[in-house]
Write an enzyme that holds these catalytic residues in place. Structure first.
Site, PDB file in Angstrom:
ATOM      1  N   ASP A 112      37.776 -28.595  -5.717  1.00  0.00           N
ATOM      2  CA  ASP A 112      36.438 -28.499  -5.133  1.00  0.00           C
ATOM      3  C   ASP A 112      35.422 -27.983  -6.141  1.00  0.00           C
ATOM      4  O   ASP A 112      35.762 -27.527  -7.233  1.00  0.00           O
ATOM      5  CB  ASP A 112      36.462 -27.559  -3.927  1.00  0.00           C
ATOM      6  CG  ASP A 112      37.164 -28.161  -2.720  1.00  0.00           C
ATOM      7  OD1 ASP A 112      37.273 -29.394  -2.648  1.00  0.00           O
ATOM      8  OD2 ASP A 112      37.604 -27.373  -1.856  1.00  0.00           O
ATOM      9  N   TYR A 121      48.936 -23.014  -8.079  1.00  0.00           N
ATOM     10  CA  TYR A 121      47.581 -22.473  -8.091  1.00  0.00           C
ATOM     11  C   TYR A 121      47.613 -20.979  -8.389  1.00  0.00           C
ATOM     12  O   TYR A 121      48.570 -20.275  -8.063  1.00  0.00           O
ATOM     13  CB  TYR A 121      46.891 -22.699  -6.745  1.00  0.00           C
ATOM     14  CG  TYR A 121      46.362 -24.105  -6.560  1.00  0.00           C
ATOM     15  CD1 TYR A 121      45.068 -24.428  -6.955  1.00  0.00           C
ATOM     16  CD2 TYR A 121      47.157 -25.104  -6.006  1.00  0.00           C
ATOM     17  CE1 TYR A 121      44.576 -25.718  -6.799  1.00  0.00           C
ATOM     18  CE2 TYR A 121      46.669 -26.394  -5.850  1.00  0.00           C
ATOM     19  CZ  TYR A 121      45.381 -26.688  -6.252  1.00  0.00           C
ATOM     20  OH  TYR A 121      44.898 -27.975  -6.109  1.00  0.00           O
TER      21      TYR A 121
END
Length: 259
Positions: A52, A111
């Site tokens: 994003d 992540y």
């Protein structure tokens, strides 16, 4: 037509995300523009994950098809030259099979989320961490995080805009580490799964921060998970603390033979 895997590092702040957008800068668009300066386009590249706006990457993976059979090092050098001054770097290139795919061949994504705890404003780390001014109970965060491990319906922790076919995912790792740095006390969330839902990591971290702050109890996270209701989620952590840290494949295209 030779296919190449690209390992990509980027600072997400200037971009509207990974995915190419018509009127906004994107990481995909920056790399495709650089490729067009090496060979006539148009070029379309695919990535392991669409980060994003504001999200960073330590080791995003993408692939491209080119007419010329480039030597991988020369291709990385040429791309990095044409990517300047964008904060995007091709840190490795490998020749791969024609049917290899950055997204569909991947078997794991990793992540990292960085949370900085200190009273003073973040300066050198501004835009690279989520800055929290109040203390957090890390043991409570760890206790709450255990409820999220394993295979679950993660409807509560996915964006309403998520396009995944199913909210059921398996979270293989959610480790919370503390580090004393020159910039302050840092809490790092390390997550690993085959794939993630849209906003899943940031929803986890935002919710777990509320546990650390004492607004939620660890058991409240299990209740939120079991609710399977987006409205039961805590706040969503900001994008600038999040990094795509790595992608794994059955055969690592970037592995050095013999090592």
């Amino acid at each position: 037509m030779p296919r190449f895997a690209l390992k990509v590092e980027y600072h997400g702040a200037p971009f509207a995300g990974w995915q190419r957008q018509k009127d906004q800068p994107s990481v995909q668009g920056a790399i495709e523009t650089a490729l067009a300066r090496l060979e006539p386009g148009p070029h379309t590249i695919a990535a392991a994950g669409r980060t994003d706006a504001g999200v960073h990457a330590l080791a995003q993976v993408a692939h491209c098809d080119l007419s010329r059979d480039w030597e991988p090092f020369r291709l990385s050098e040429a791309l990095n030259y044409h990517l300047r001054p964008d904060p995007v770097a091709i840190i490795d290139v490998a020749r791969v099979a024609p049917d290899w795919h950055a997204r569909f061949s991947a078997v794991e994504r990793r992540y990292l989320f960085r949370l900085l705890v200190r009273r003073a404003p973040a300066t050198l780390e501004a835009g690279l961490v989520w800055h929290i001014r109040h203390d957090l109970d890390v043991d409570a965060i760890r206790n709450a995080a255990r409820h999220l491990l394993g295979r679950h319906d993660f409807t509560t922790f996915r964006s309403a805009m998520c396009q995944a076919a199913s909210p059921v995912k398996t979270l293989d790792q959610l480790d919370i580490e503390t580090h004393e740095t020159p910039f302050g006390h840092e809490i790092r969330f390390k997550l690993r799964a085959r794939s993630f839902l849209h906003n899943q990591v940031r929803s986890f971290v935002g919710t777990l921060e509320r546990v650390g702050a004492g607004s939620w109890q660890p058991g409240d996270v299990k209740a939120a998970l079991d609710a399977r209701d987006r409205s039961a989620c805590g706040p969503v952590a900001p994008s600038h603390g999040l990094y795509l840290a790595g992608v794994s494949y059955p055969d690592d295209p970037f592995a050095i033979p013999g090592k």
